[in-house]
Design a protein around this motif. Sequence first.
Motif, PDB file in Angstrom:
ATOM      1  N   PRO A   1     116.834   8.056 -21.132  1.00 42.90           N
ATOM      2  CA  PRO A   1     115.450   8.173 -20.651  1.00 42.90           C
ATOM      3  C   PRO A   1     114.654   6.870 -20.771  1.00 42.90           C
ATOM      4  O   PRO A   1     113.848   6.565 -19.892  1.00 42.90           O
ATOM      5  N   LEU A   2     114.876   6.103 -21.829  1.00 41.61           N
ATOM      6  CA  LEU A   2     114.152   4.842 -21.985  1.00 41.61           C
ATOM      7  C   LEU A   2     114.527   3.854 -20.880  1.00 41.61           C
ATOM      8  O   LEU A   2     113.670   3.161 -20.324  1.00 41.61           O
ATOM      9  N   ILE A   3     115.805   3.777 -20.564  1.00 38.03           N
ATOM     10  CA  ILE A   3     116.236   2.890 -19.482  1.00 38.03           C
ATOM     11  C   ILE A   3     115.656   3.358 -18.151  1.00 38.03           C
ATOM     12  O   ILE A   3     115.190   2.557 -17.340  1.00 38.03           O
TER      13      ILE A   3
ATOM     14  N   PRO B   1     105.261  10.124 -23.397  1.00 34.37           N
ATOM     15  CA  PRO B   1     104.452  11.203 -23.978  1.00 34.37           C
ATOM     16  C   PRO B   1     104.463  11.134 -25.505  1.00 34.37           C
ATOM     17  O   PRO B   1     105.369  10.589 -26.121  1.00 34.37           O
ATOM     18  N   LYS B   2     103.437  11.725 -26.124  1.00 38.02           N
ATOM     19  CA  LYS B   2     103.308  11.668 -27.582  1.00 38.02           C
ATOM     20  C   LYS B   2     104.474  12.340 -28.299  1.00 38.02           C
ATOM     21  O   LYS B   2     104.808  11.989 -29.427  1.00 38.02           O
ATOM     22  N   ASP B   3     105.090  13.314 -27.644  1.00 39.43           N
ATOM     23  CA  ASP B   3     106.196  14.023 -28.291  1.00 39.43           C
ATOM     24  C   ASP B   3     107.561  13.414 -27.945  1.00 39.43           C
ATOM     25  O   ASP B   3     108.599  13.999 -28.246  1.00 39.43           O
ATOM     26  N   PHE B   4     107.560  12.228 -27.329  1.00 35.18           N
ATOM     27  CA  PHE B   4     108.839  11.582 -26.997  1.00 35.18           C
ATOM     28  C   PHE B   4     109.518  11.116 -28.283  1.00 35.18           C
ATOM     29  O   PHE B   4     108.946  10.369 -29.078  1.00 35.18           O
ATOM     30  N   GLN B   5     110.725  11.561 -28.500  1.00 32.96           N
ATOM     31  CA  GLN B   5     111.441  11.285 -29.743  1.00 32.96           C
ATOM     32  C   GLN B   5     112.346  10.060 -29.605  1.00 32.96           C
ATOM     33  O   GLN B   5     113.178   9.999 -28.692  1.00 32.96           O
ATOM     34  N   VAL B   6     112.156   9.097 -30.490  1.00 35.43           N
ATOM     35  CA  VAL B   6     113.056   7.949 -30.553  1.00 35.43           C
ATOM     36  C   VAL B   6     113.853   8.032 -31.857  1.00 35.43           C
ATOM     37  O   VAL B   6     113.507   8.798 -32.765  1.00 35.43           O
ATOM     38  N   HIS B   7     114.898   7.258 -31.968  1.00 32.13           N
ATOM     39  CA  HIS B   7     115.799   7.339 -33.122  1.00 32.13           C
ATOM     40  C   HIS B   7     115.554   6.227 -34.133  1.00 32.13           C
ATOM     41  O   HIS B   7     116.314   6.072 -35.093  1.00 32.13           O
ATOM     42  N   PHE B   8     114.488   5.443 -33.943  1.00 32.98           N
ATOM     43  CA  PHE B   8     114.241   4.286 -34.808  1.00 32.98           C
ATOM     44  C   PHE B   8     112.826   4.320 -35.357  1.00 32.98           C
ATOM     45  O   PHE B   8     111.927   4.947 -34.790  1.00 32.98           O
TER      46      PHE B   8
ATOM     47  N   ASP C   1     100.852   0.833 -30.138  1.00 34.63           N
ATOM     48  CA  ASP C   1     100.853   1.866 -29.104  1.00 34.63           C
ATOM     49  C   ASP C   1     102.271   2.410 -28.944  1.00 34.63           C
ATOM     50  O   ASP C   1     103.116   1.780 -28.326  1.00 34.63           O
ATOM     51  N   THR C   2     102.537   3.590 -29.487  1.00 37.93           N
ATOM     52  CA  THR C   2     103.891   4.144 -29.447  1.00 37.93           C
ATOM     53  C   THR C   2     104.251   4.768 -28.098  1.00 37.93           C
ATOM     54  O   THR C   2     105.322   5.349 -27.944  1.00 37.93           O
ATOM     55  N   SER C   3     103.363   4.630 -27.121  1.00 37.85           N
ATOM     56  CA  SER C   3     103.705   5.103 -25.778  1.00 37.85           C
ATOM     57  C   SER C   3     104.466   4.033 -24.989  1.00 37.85           C
ATOM     58  O   SER C   3     104.825   4.256 -23.830  1.00 37.85           O
ATOM     59  N   GLN C   4     104.718   2.876 -25.644  1.00 36.58           N
ATOM     60  CA  GLN C   4     105.432   1.787 -24.986  1.00 36.58           C
ATOM     61  C   GLN C   4     106.616   1.344 -25.846  1.00 36.58           C
ATOM     62  O   GLN C   4     106.472   1.180 -27.068  1.00 36.58           O
TER      63      GLN C   4
END
Length: 425
Positions: A285-287, A208-215, A236-239
């Motif tokens: 969640p990413l895994i 989702p667009k609001d998915f927060q990553v740390h990098f 594409d930041t959804s991947q």
Amino acid sequence: MAPASPDGLNIIILGGGIAGLTTALALTKFAPAGKVPNIQIFEIRPTPATIGGAVNLTPNALRLLDHLGALSIMKEREFGRTIDFLEVFDVYSGKLAESDFSGADGKGIGDPPYKALRITRGDALKAVLAAVEKQENITMTCGKRTTTIEETADKVTLTFEDGGSASGELLMGCDGIHSATRLKHVEPERKAVYSGVSNAFGFAKGLPKDFQVHFECTAINFARRGMLLTSYFSNDTSQVYVGGLMQVEDIGSRDGWKSVGADADKTRANLLDRFGDAKIPCIVPLIEKAEDFYLWPVFTLSKQGKWSTDRVMLLGDAAHAMPPQGESTGIVFEDTVLFSRCLTRWIEKGRPNSMKEAFEAYEKLRRKRIEDAFEESKDVVRTVSDAGWVGHTIKTYVVPWFLWWTRANREKHFIEDVTTVDIGY
């Protein structure tokens, strides 16, 4: 582009992966005027393998891809994601360090400047294939399994499983770690050895667009039992690419590895077991969201070894496979360009003595760089191997110091342009 010249060399390349394709491009680009070689590429797979994980193309790698006509295709097709800096984290405590690719003015490293690019192996190969298809002197045939290689004073002949054959004045073995060129001809006793670590990779899609990553773009995340790479690989930041480098017991056979590697659920469970206690919120969640997981064992060759005969030369993993150490793909591109330049110099000299003269010039130029990279790769294996809390804590102190200490040496390689460096021949 120009067709092969009547008096150009007849060259056979075994391996239609990125090493073989860039070798064909380099041999074409650096050929003397009027002596464009006729190049035949033979690939064992029925189609080029446009699958795999994601790699980091460092500034020196991009510089060479630009010279070979593939980088412009990557840009046109919007392949990959530019990396300004690579971030290093401890999954339990947070950020440890950065490795910068943006240079002092933010434009990149070298003249002209290049940053880095995170790209899937598949997209990188597609771009190089597109560059090859523009060259009239290069042909590629897939589905060809080599059964014998015979070398005489004036030619090399390959016989294929389907009964066909091909002959040329020069054979380039660019067919990877389990190279038929090496195992059937150059050095049959030098076999691949499992490194003790494997890469488990997949792609988290539909985020989702609001998915927060740390990098920002790419992160190396160290844990007690391995290292997890999390990275965007396109705009594409959804991947997000998810790849775990970790210590795994030897399965014992290639068929066994294929069976275990194809079990995506088991691979995901292994990663969750190793990284499930991470304090960085997005790791688990990413895994969990990652698809198409695959386990890929990392094989290596001994540090020394034979690279050539009188008319056969090994390049890339076929000659010097090693664990990933951050510059592996760029090293392959350097191989192809430096060898092509040495061969061109030999042709320009009127082909004195034997072709072996060009081979020896290349090996003299290249051995030290490969041996240094091999030593660096051993540090990677140690760093991602299982460790207790004390060992891991020591690692979190050592890694930032190591990146600082080796920064000048890395940047020296990033700046270097092997298309113009003195080859001493």
